[in-house]
Design an enzyme around this catalytic site. Structure first.
Site, PDB file in Angstrom:
ATOM      1  N   ASP A 143       7.393 -25.547   2.425  1.00  0.00           N
ATOM      2  CA  ASP A 143       6.339 -26.161   2.991  1.00  0.00           C
ATOM      3  C   ASP A 143       6.306 -27.691   3.103  1.00  0.00           C
ATOM      4  OD1 ASP A 143       4.829 -23.858   3.006  1.00  0.00           O
ATOM      5  OD2 ASP A 143       4.167 -24.160   0.915  1.00  0.00           O
ATOM      6  N   ASP A 162       2.249 -20.708   8.074  1.00  0.00           N
ATOM      7  CA  ASP A 162       0.957 -20.477   7.409  1.00  0.00           C
ATOM      8  C   ASP A 162      -0.038 -20.668   8.521  1.00  0.00           C
ATOM      9  OD1 ASP A 162       2.367 -20.119   5.116  1.00  0.00           O
ATOM     10  OD2 ASP A 162       2.341 -22.341   4.648  1.00  0.00           O
TER      11      ASP A 162
END
Length: 204
Positions: A143, A162
């Protein structure tokens, strides 16, 4: 004497929009094309993030609205299920299988778009869980985007995959609320059915 009119059949709870509904084969390139494009973008951005952000301080963008900072997430969003990485990987595999199975029956462009986003996002994070450290089905997801704070304290740090999953899921929920199914079926609300039934009765 007027002949007694036969009882009217109740309106069908759903109708299929066959004249304008695209054929499944026409929607498959849209679904899998979106998924493939998202997978490529997600993998490339993660590779660049690891190369440029590993061991570096957060990069501030747009006056602090966005920060680029590297996190390796063993769990799901909001740091949930951090000890169940293998289960999340298996869940992603199931999601991919379900979408591939539904693809054969798709007759809705909106659903094709939504499922393509979810499929691409699920595959993007699944690649991390399979190929990244510490091992297959236990890999940590990369991330690198944080909103309003460099540490994910305002909103969890996320990636392209995501974002695709959230957008695709929101679109699918919206289509469901509007009564539009993946197979082109349009479900009418009971209030609309009653109004149409009353209008038909008034015309007789």
């Amino acid at each position: 004497m007027n002949a007694e009119q036969p009882d009217q059949d109740p309106p069908a709870p759903a109708e299929r929009d066959t004249p304008s509904a695209p054929r499944p084969r026409r929607l498959l390139p849209l679904l899998f094309g979106i998924a493939a494009l998202l997978l490529v973008v997600d993998v490339v951005t993660k590779v660049v993030a690891v190369a440029e952000l590993e061991g570096e301080p957060p990069v501030e963008l747009f006056g602090g609205a966005v920060y680029l900072v590297l996190f390796r997430n063993p769990g799901a969003a909001f740091s949930l299920a951090t000890g169940l990485t293998w289960l999340l990987a298996l869940l992603a595999i199931v999601i991919v299988g379900v979408i591939v199975w539904l693809a054969r029956k798709l007759r809705s462009t909106g659903w094709a778009l939504g499922l393509g986003l979810v499929l691409g996002g699920a595959c993007g994070n699944l690649v991390d869980r399979i190929f990244r450290q510490p091992g297959p089905l236990r890999g940590h997801v990369v991330d690198f985007v944080s909103l309003f704070a460099p540490d994910g304290s305002v909103w969890p740090v996320f990636n392209v995959a995501d974002s695709a999953i959230v957008c695709g899921g929101a679109l699918i929920v919206l289509l469901t609320l509007l009564g539009r199914d993946y197979d082109g079926t349009i479900h009418k609300s009971k209030r609309k059915q009653r109004s149409e039934s009353g209008a038909e009765g008034g015309e007789q």
